[in-house]
Design an enzyme around this catalytic site. Structure first.
Site, PDB file in Angstrom:
ATOM      1  N   ASP A   1      17.373   0.103 -40.550  1.00 58.40           N
ATOM      2  CA  ASP A   1      17.222   0.247 -42.014  1.00 58.40           C
ATOM      3  C   ASP A   1      18.202  -0.647 -42.762  1.00 58.40           C
ATOM      4  O   ASP A   1      17.819  -1.431 -43.636  1.00 58.40           O
ATOM      5  CB  ASP A   1      17.492   1.693 -42.449  1.00 58.40           C
ATOM      6  CG  ASP A   1      16.309   2.593 -42.225  1.00 58.40           C
ATOM      7  OD1 ASP A   1      15.495   2.278 -41.347  1.00 58.40           O
ATOM      8  OD2 ASP A   1      16.204   3.619 -42.925  1.00 58.40           O
TER       9      ASP A   1
ATOM     10  N   PRO B   1      11.463   6.284 -53.492  1.00 64.66           N
ATOM     11  CA  PRO B   1      11.411   7.738 -53.301  1.00 64.66           C
ATOM     12  C   PRO B   1      12.477   8.191 -52.290  1.00 64.66           C
ATOM     13  O   PRO B   1      12.687   7.529 -51.279  1.00 64.66           O
ATOM     14  CB  PRO B   1       9.998   7.976 -52.749  1.00 64.66           C
ATOM     15  CG  PRO B   1       9.222   6.757 -53.090  1.00 64.66           C
ATOM     16  CD  PRO B   1      10.187   5.630 -53.201  1.00 64.66           C
TER      17      PRO B   1
HETATM   18  O1  PMV Z   1      12.642   7.644 -40.759  1.00 69.38           O
HETATM   19  P1  PMV Z   1      13.135   6.243 -40.904  1.00 69.38           P
HETATM   20  O2  PMV Z   1      12.239   5.353 -41.664  1.00 69.38           O
HETATM   21  O3  PMV Z   1      14.571   6.153 -41.295  1.00 69.38           O
HETATM   22  O4  PMV Z   1      13.036   5.591 -39.455  1.00 69.38           O
HETATM   23  C1  PMV Z   1      13.567   6.143 -38.331  1.00 69.38           C
HETATM   24  C2  PMV Z   1      13.320   5.204 -37.209  1.00 69.38           C
HETATM   25  C3  PMV Z   1      13.713   5.732 -35.851  1.00 69.38           C
HETATM   26  O5  PMV Z   1      13.408   4.702 -34.922  1.00 69.38           O
HETATM   27  C4  PMV Z   1      12.896   6.967 -35.484  1.00 69.38           C
HETATM   28  C5  PMV Z   1      15.192   6.083 -35.776  1.00 69.38           C
HETATM   29  C6  PMV Z   1      16.108   4.889 -35.901  1.00 69.38           C
HETATM   30  O6  PMV Z   1      17.301   5.134 -36.137  1.00 69.38           O
HETATM   31  O7  PMV Z   1      15.695   3.744 -35.708  1.00 69.38           O
END
Ligand code: PMV
Length: 307
Positions: free
Chosen positions: A146, A95
């Site tokens: 990520d 998604p």
């Molecule tokens: O929203 P997501 O799943 O991309 O996660 C962001 C995670 C944070 O720690 C809030 C920001 C980051 O860049 O790690």
């Protein structure tokens, strides 16, 4: 030349990871991005991404286009000036814009497929750093978690600017992911945490330290095959995220619904405010927890086995 990449969730440590504390993330293989690169009879680099209704020549896309910019970077990486004639097909079941890493997964699969098509396969490290550059274009100051978990497709214990630590699960465990369906601009939540931190640095630093402890204990529990311990840790991490102001009524409702339906623990996952929450469940109760999340307003519930 085909390549795939998984989605991802953050189990522990979102937000504090931006401040150099550890975070744990795991791949979600139930959803995938898939990229196919093949030779073409028509001149140019053609991109076909039916899921986002994109059918275009690379040269007609803006330079910062999420897919176009990856292709340009790969060509630049190899100093390719005469582009071959290609068709690139992109499909994804991840998604979009819901914290499952759809953008990073497309970038990883695309980079890998294109490099292999060009006969110049890239190392995981090279792919990871190229995709991190792309993430920076689209997400401001991402921590890099990520692209790392998606590139390596393994659980990751991630600390910014430190060597990457992947690890193995001692025992598989089951997570239900509930999507609030509310778009959640991670940049805004990260900016609000920054303002809190500037206003009350020592208090917020203490919260980050507590979350760091949770992430460390969680890693040990997973590695040593005692994932059931994660439930309680999730509850604590969620409370700290509430204190950081990044939860929301909708996320709290889903967390409570999961617990009521028998989950061992639950928390928001990712940037917060909207997006996803996760719940640790016994495999036997996964379906009923997923159903409870849908009844409580989740737009989607994904059951995934982490191993
Ligand atoms: O929203 P997501 O799943 O991309 O996660 C962001 C995670 C944070 O720690 C809030 C920001 C980051 O860049 O790690």
């Amino acid at each position: 030349m085909k390549s795939t990449a998984p989605g991802k969730i953050i189990l522990f440590g979102e937000h504090s990871v931006v401040y150099n504390r550890p975070a744990l993330a795991v791949p979600v293989n139930q959803v995938q991005a898939e990229v196919d690169v093949c030779e073409s009879d028509q001149p140019g680099v053609w991109i076909d991404a039916p899921d986002i209704d994109l059918h275009s020549d690379l040269s007609s896309l803006p330079h910062d286009h999420p897919i176009g910019s990856v292709i340009l970077r790969v060509f630049r990486h190899f100093d390719i000036f005469h582009r071959p004639d290609l068709t690139i097909t992109v499909h994804s079941t991840i998604p979009v814009a819901s914290g499952l890493g759809s953008g990073a997964a497309v970038s990883v699969a695309l980079t890998r497929a294109l490099a292999e098509f060009l006969g110049r396969p890239m190392t995981q490290e090279q792919i990871n750093s190229l995709v991190f550059e792309i993430e920076k274009i689209h997400h401001g100051t991402p921590s890099g978690i990520d692209n790392t978990v998606i590139t390596y497709n393994m659980p990751v214990y991630y600390i910014r600017e430190q060597p990457i630590e992947t690890f193995k699960c001692g025992q598989p465990f089951t997570i239900v992911i509930g999507d609030t369906g509310i778009p959640a601009p991670t940049k805004e939540a990260v900016g609000d945490v920054r303002r809190l931190w500037l206003r009350n640095t020592s208090y917020i630093e203490e919260i980050f330290d507590e979350i760091a402890q949770i992430a460390l204990i969680a890693r040990r529990s997973i590695e040593s095959g005692r994932p059931e311990l994660l439930g309680e840790l999730m509850g604590h991490n969620h409370q700290y995220l509430q204190q950081l102001s990044v939860s929301s009524p909708e996320l709290d409702v889903l967390v409570a619904a999961a617990q009521k339906a028998g989950a061992l623990g639950a928390k928001l996952s990712g940037g917060g405010r909207g997006g996803n929450m996760i719940a640790l469940v016994d495999p036997a109760s996964a379906e009923s927890v997923a159903a409870a999340l849908i009844s409580a307003g989740a737009k989607r519930a994904i059951i995934t086995k982490i191993n």
